[in-house]
Design a protein around this motif. Sequence first.
Motif, mmCIF file in Angstrom:
data_model
loop_
_atom_site.group_PDB
_atom_site.id
_atom_site.type_symbol
_atom_site.label_atom_id
_atom_site.label_comp_id
_atom_site.label_asym_id
_atom_site.label_seq_id
_atom_site.Cartn_x
_atom_site.Cartn_y
_atom_site.Cartn_z
ATOM 1 N N ILE A 64 97.016 -12.089 -31.948
ATOM 2 C CA ILE A 64 96.013 -11.134 -32.120
ATOM 3 C C ILE A 64 95.114 -10.806 -32.834
ATOM 4 N N GLU A 65 95.763 -11.502 -34.451
ATOM 5 C CA GLU A 65 94.520 -11.337 -35.423
ATOM 6 C C GLU A 65 93.344 -12.380 -35.270
ATOM 7 N N GLU A 66 93.337 -13.320 -34.173
ATOM 8 C CA GLU A 66 91.880 -14.131 -34.283
ATOM 9 C C GLU A 66 91.158 -13.817 -34.169
ATOM 10 N N ALA A 67 90.021 -14.461 -34.302
ATOM 11 C CA ALA A 67 87.796 -13.927 -33.761
ATOM 12 C C ALA A 67 88.047 -14.429 -32.095
ATOM 13 N N HIS A 68 87.858 -13.066 -31.599
ATOM 14 C CA HIS A 68 88.098 -13.469 -29.970
ATOM 15 C C HIS A 68 86.434 -14.005 -30.051
ATOM 16 N N LEU A 69 86.662 -15.337 -29.198
ATOM 17 C CA LEU A 69 85.729 -16.010 -28.833
ATOM 18 C C LEU A 69 84.689 -15.225 -27.371
ATOM 19 N N ALA A 70 85.407 -14.205 -26.298
ATOM 20 C CA ALA A 70 84.328 -14.320 -25.732
ATOM 21 C C ALA A 70 83.689 -12.907 -26.326
ATOM 22 N N GLU A 71 84.045 -12.452 -27.078
ATOM 23 C CA GLU A 71 83.721 -10.942 -27.920
ATOM 24 C C GLU A 71 81.026 -11.021 -28.182
ATOM 25 N N PRO A 72 80.608 -12.643 -28.375
ATOM 26 C CA PRO A 72 79.394 -12.417 -28.292
ATOM 27 C C PRO A 72 78.675 -12.540 -27.355
ATOM 28 N N GLY A 172 95.534 -12.236 -25.294
ATOM 29 C CA GLY A 172 95.648 -14.044 -26.474
ATOM 30 C C GLY A 172 94.930 -14.725 -26.466
ATOM 31 N N LYS A 173 95.231 -15.610 -26.851
ATOM 32 C CA LYS A 173 94.412 -17.216 -26.443
ATOM 33 C C LYS A 173 95.467 -18.202 -26.956
ATOM 34 N N TRP A 174 95.255 -19.097 -25.512
ATOM 35 C CA TRP A 174 95.760 -20.371 -25.614
ATOM 36 C C TRP A 174 94.929 -22.055 -25.683
ATOM 37 N N GLU A 175 95.302 -22.835 -25.417
ATOM 38 C CA GLU A 175 94.884 -24.177 -24.772
ATOM 39 C C GLU A 175 95.576 -24.581 -24.005
ATOM 40 N N ASP A 176 94.631 -25.240 -22.857
ATOM 41 C CA ASP A 176 94.057 -25.671 -21.535
ATOM 42 C C ASP A 176 93.916 -26.653 -21.498
ATOM 43 N N GLN A 177 94.686 -28.247 -20.839
ATOM 44 C CA GLN A 177 93.614 -29.031 -20.583
ATOM 45 C C GLN A 177 92.532 -29.736 -21.297
ATOM 46 N N GLY A 178 92.558 -29.258 -22.625
ATOM 47 C CA GLY A 178 91.662 -29.745 -24.148
ATOM 48 C C GLY A 178 90.503 -28.385 -23.958
ATOM 49 N N LEU A 179 90.545 -27.452 -23.476
ATOM 50 C CA LEU A 179 89.699 -26.142 -23.658
ATOM 51 C C LEU A 179 90.432 -24.606 -24.078
ATOM 52 N N VAL A 180 89.964 -24.015 -25.239
ATOM 53 C CA VAL A 180 90.545 -23.068 -25.652
ATOM 54 C C VAL A 180 90.407 -21.566 -24.510
ATOM 55 N N TYR A 181 91.495 -21.118 -24.362
ATOM 56 C CA TYR A 181 91.051 -19.825 -23.669
ATOM 57 C C TYR A 181 91.441 -18.808 -23.906
ATOM 58 N N TYR A 195 87.282 -19.392 -20.661
ATOM 59 C CA TYR A 195 87.310 -20.444 -21.194
ATOM 60 C C TYR A 195 86.828 -21.122 -22.669
ATOM 61 N N PHE A 196 86.804 -22.183 -23.159
ATOM 62 C CA PHE A 196 85.735 -22.374 -24.518
ATOM 63 C C PHE A 196 85.925 -23.706 -24.940
ATOM 64 N N GLU A 197 84.778 -24.728 -24.559
ATOM 65 C CA GLU A 197 85.133 -25.779 -25.818
ATOM 66 C C GLU A 197 84.057 -25.368 -26.618
ATOM 67 N N GLY A 198 84.855 -25.666 -28.242
ATOM 68 C CA GLY A 198 84.346 -24.829 -29.424
ATOM 69 C C GLY A 198 84.094 -23.851 -28.773
ATOM 70 N N ASP A 199 83.225 -23.288 -29.624
ATOM 71 C CA ASP A 199 82.779 -21.724 -29.385
ATOM 72 C C ASP A 199 82.025 -21.710 -27.549
ATOM 73 N N LEU A 201 81.658 -20.972 -24.324
ATOM 74 C CA LEU A 201 82.075 -21.032 -22.572
ATOM 75 C C LEU A 201 81.550 -21.560 -21.957
ATOM 76 N N LYS A 202 82.377 -22.045 -21.239
ATOM 77 C CA LYS A 202 82.662 -23.308 -19.892
ATOM 78 C C LYS A 202 83.198 -22.920 -18.370
ATOM 79 N N GLN A 203 83.501 -21.454 -18.513
ATOM 80 C CA GLN A 203 84.573 -20.834 -17.713
ATOM 81 C C GLN A 203 85.041 -19.656 -17.206
ATOM 82 N N ILE A 204 84.710 -18.796 -16.413
ATOM 83 C CA ILE A 204 85.593 -17.579 -16.344
ATOM 84 C C ILE A 204 86.298 -17.311 -15.063
ATOM 85 N N CYS A 205 87.697 -17.103 -15.154
ATOM 86 C CA CYS A 205 88.797 -16.971 -14.159
ATOM 87 C C CYS A 205 88.925 -15.598 -14.394
ATOM 88 N N SER A 206 88.860 -15.101 -12.998
ATOM 89 C CA SER A 206 89.173 -14.218 -12.614
ATOM 90 C C SER A 206 90.541 -13.798 -11.959
#
Length: 239
Positions: A64-72, A172-181, A195-199, A201-206
């Motif tokens: 919860i304290e980590e930087a959020h990749l989706a914010e930008p 929360g934030k986790w890893e899946d198949q080489g991507l962080v989501y 889903y992110f590769e580095g910072d 955004l590569k994919q959005i799921c809902s």
Amino acid sequence: MKRRTALTGMLTAIALFSAACGLDGGAASDEASSVAASSQSEVVGSIAGSDGAAQTSSANESSIEEAHLAEPYFAIFAGRQYVAQYHFLEFTGEQLEDREMTVALDGADQAVRISGEGTDTTYLTLDGLAYVVDHLNRTIARNEGADPAEAAEDDGIIAAPPFNDSGSTYVGKWEDQGLVYEEYYAANGDRMFYYFEGDILKQICSASGENEFILDVIEISDTAAPEQIGLPEDYEWLP
């Protein structure tokens, strides 16, 4: 959480866009109807299974304290001046078809263009009026019954479906198949996965009830593209 490689239903947001514009009759209406039906019935697997829920509860406190990749990206969407390109797969009859969606916003004006095999249509809101531009047949239909006030209420879903996540809750934030989501609970109750590769955004799921979709992100830019938000001068106007 297991990633799926194919969209099992076209975006409900585009069906909502068509409904908000009051479309009736013609190819655009038929396409919106098939989109809605596909979204309701063609669901395979789940991007939000019980194992994902277990991960969520166990990792929430530590992440919860980590930087959020989706914010930008949320900031870009909220700024209402951007161009975003996505790739997805849509069921048409018994097969999957490649589709590309381009979303262009410039303040209150917006254009959502869906292109692919047998379709190339822009749903346009310009100066408070709604239009459907059929690029294959080179026609423009004006929607006299559209209510700009209603369309504005749904802008968070329609303009950036449904990624203008004002009011969403970070899970929360986790890893899946080489991507962080990152997982979020959207303000409307949907579960969103970015889903992110580095910072980048590569994919959005809902996941919304039994409905789910996946968008592959081609590019997102905060540069306005007014040439994409306009009426072609040489198209035929339908009565």
